[in-house]
Design a protein around this motif. Structure first.
Motif, mmCIF file in Angstrom:
data_model
loop_
_atom_site.group_PDB
_atom_site.id
_atom_site.type_symbol
_atom_site.label_atom_id
_atom_site.label_comp_id
_atom_site.label_asym_id
_atom_site.label_seq_id
_atom_site.Cartn_x
_atom_site.Cartn_y
_atom_site.Cartn_z
ATOM 1 N N LYS A 1 52.667 33.346 39.267
ATOM 2 C CA LYS A 1 51.753 33.377 38.138
ATOM 3 C C LYS A 1 50.578 32.438 38.416
ATOM 4 O O LYS A 1 50.746 31.371 39.001
ATOM 5 N N ARG B 1 44.274 42.431 24.918
ATOM 6 C CA ARG B 1 44.439 41.550 26.081
ATOM 7 C C ARG B 1 43.655 40.250 25.907
ATOM 8 O O ARG B 1 43.962 39.259 26.557
ATOM 9 N N TYR C 1 46.644 42.622 40.114
ATOM 10 C CA TYR C 1 47.266 41.309 39.872
ATOM 11 C C TYR C 1 47.224 40.902 38.402
ATOM 12 O O TYR C 1 47.581 39.777 38.074
ATOM 13 N N GLN C 2 46.789 41.783 37.528
ATOM 14 C CA GLN C 2 46.569 41.386 36.144
ATOM 15 C C GLN C 2 47.821 40.862 35.447
ATOM 16 O O GLN C 2 47.728 39.972 34.587
ATOM 17 N N ASP C 3 48.979 41.361 35.802
ATOM 18 C CA ASP C 3 50.209 40.859 35.184
ATOM 19 C C ASP C 3 50.499 39.411 35.576
ATOM 20 O O ASP C 3 51.271 38.729 34.904
ATOM 21 N N ASP C 4 49.891 38.955 36.657
ATOM 22 C CA ASP C 4 50.167 37.609 37.166
ATOM 23 C C ASP C 4 49.132 36.571 36.742
ATOM 24 O O ASP C 4 49.334 35.374 36.963
ATOM 25 N N ASP D 1 46.298 34.777 34.004
ATOM 26 C CA ASP D 1 45.684 34.516 32.697
ATOM 27 C C ASP D 1 44.412 33.722 32.919
ATOM 28 O O ASP D 1 44.343 32.859 33.806
ATOM 29 N N ASN E 1 47.670 39.799 30.127
ATOM 30 C CA ASN E 1 48.577 40.819 29.610
ATOM 31 C C ASN E 1 49.725 40.230 28.810
ATOM 32 O O ASN E 1 50.455 40.976 28.142
ATOM 33 N N ASP E 2 49.915 38.908 28.868
ATOM 34 C CA ASP E 2 50.949 38.251 28.067
ATOM 35 C C ASP E 2 50.356 37.499 26.873
ATOM 36 O O ASP E 2 51.034 36.721 26.215
ATOM 37 N N HIS F 1 52.847 31.068 30.347
ATOM 38 C CA HIS F 1 52.416 31.804 31.529
ATOM 39 C C HIS F 1 52.983 31.217 32.811
ATOM 40 O O HIS F 1 53.484 31.948 33.676
#
Length: 422
Positions: free
Chosen positions: A44, A113, A320-323, A325, A357-358, A399
């Motif tokens: 992350k 988002r 890489y968007q899930d990883d 912030d 995304n989180d 995150h």
């Protein structure tokens, strides 16, 4: 006067420590590593952008139904009503409107988002740029003597050894206050020449090292050669990369600005899997005391650049968007009432943007009161109803999976605000 070669021979360890973040522990870690793996295991990544100069949060994200604000800003107030202007605010929720120059943020907000936190800032009421930035980056608003920065402490809480010198990187000309401390961090002004900015050593500042490899080749220190080999191997990964001819994904075109260039380089580091976990960059020009402008002018140009650069970065790192912030911050906001030169003066509460995304996006978080005289701090400013540490700690904890707020923000025992998904 010491020669360059003489300094390298006698002070290689000091130079290495200064360039990487000043830590004997990092040397020890490197010595214990068998080898550097490439690519590293994906982790992350938290990207922080400091808007230096104090952004007017009331103009970036306007509570446009507030009649007190309209009266306080006769020439700066913007409306979301389409008939009021050819370029109205972007109505987010019936109360808050996004500046029209930030239109690239609207899809991210609608997709949930992008989150906004309003009336956020420091509990310390200083209106000094230097002090407010220092307090925010240290994460201790009432202690000027804190040696480390909050992002450096976050690196120490990641819970694993740092195999890579790129675990914490600032794309700036010098290491920012937030990355000072005992954990490894490096400032890289430009990936193409990989200049290292050296802090805290008067001899080291007399020359510019062209690259880590330059230091490696010229020093005769067996300690540096032995313990730094893994780090130099990782640096060579960058030197072999064609950073000059980098082509962003999805046909993305970054704005040709300082922030655009910084985020473009950050995207390159992320995609190279060099072990990046904490990243920092900055942009200036937010001190709008005069001729602030409305839908055009200096403020509009600044927020357009901020939103367009972040949006380009986000599209570029799609895989890489899930990883990743992204979190913005600014030292304080501006006065509710405009001044006599078409600008705003140093205030208190502002707003910040968090993308991921989180993130619990599609919402303006925080408590923004009606801006009547009795609700203003010192009778003039947006009150700080959310301590910046409430946001920083929640984003970092959720995150990066940190779990020690007492170490991250030692003077703080407040509550999170729910800006992140569970």
């Amino acid at each position: 006067m010491s020669s360059r070669r003489g300094f390298l021979k006698s002070g290689a360890l000091a130079l290495f420590a200064t360039g990487i973040g000043g830590v004997p522990t990092f040397i020890a870690r490197a010595a214990n590593n068998d080898k550097i793996l490439s690519p590293y295991k994906r982790k992350k990544i938290l990207v922080c952008i400091f808007q230096r100069g104090a952004m007017d949060g009331l103009m970036a994200v306007t509570p446009f139904t507030d009649t007190y604000l309209k009266a306080a800003r006769p020439t700066l107030f913007m409306s979301a009503a389409k008939e009021s202007s050819s370029n109205p605010l972007i109505d987010l929720d019936g109360r808050f409107g996004l500046h029209p120059a930030m239109k690239s943020f609207e899809p991210l907000f609608r997709e949930k988002r992008l989150a906004i936190v309003h009336a956020v800032g420091s509990p310390n009421n200083t209106r000094s740029h230097f002090d407010a930035q220092d307090f925010m980056e240290a994460g201790t608003p009432f202690n000027k003597g804190t040696a480390s920065g909050w992002l450096n402490r976050a690196v120490g809480l990641l819970g694993h050894e740092a195999a890579s010198p790129f675990q914490a990187v600032s794309i700036t000309s010098s290491l920012p206050r937030s990355l000072y401390g005992d954990n490894p961090a490096v400032a890289i002004s430009n990936l193409q020449d990989f200049a290292i900015q050296m802090r805290g050593n008067p001899i080291a500042t007399n020359f510019a090292a062209k690259s880590f490899e330059d230091l490696y080749d010229q020093t005769s220190s067996s300690l540096l050669n032995k313990t730094g080999k893994e780090s130099f191997d990782a640096v060579k990964m960058l030197q072999k990369a064609d950073t000059k001819n980098y082509k962003p994904a999805n046909g993305v075109m970054y704005p040709a600005t300082g922030l655009g260039n910084s985020l473009k380089q950050m995207a390159q580091l992320i995609k190279m899997d060099v072990g990046l976990e904490v990243a920092f960059t900055e942009c200036g020009g937010w001190d709008t005391h005069y001729n602030q402008g409305v839908d055009t002018g200096v403020f509009a140009r600044n927020v357009s650049d901020l939103s367009d650069c972040i949006t380009a970065f986000w599209k570029d790192i799609e895989a890489y968007q899930d990883d990743v912030d992204v979190m913005t911050m600014t030292e304080f906001g501006r006065t509710v009432k405009q001044n006599g030169t078409g600008g705003t003066d140093h205030g208190r509460g502002s707003c910040m943007f968090i993308l991921g995304n989180d993130v619990k996006g599609g919402k303006v978080h925080g408590n923004m009161p009606i801006l009547s005289q009795e609700n203003l701090e010192d009778g003039r400013d947006v009150p700080v109803t959310t301590d910046f540490r409430s946001v920083f700690s929640e984003v970092a904890d959720k995150h990066l999976k940190l779990n020690n707020d007492k170490l991250l923000f030692p003077e703080w025992d407040g509550n999170k605000i729910g800006v992140m998904n569970a």
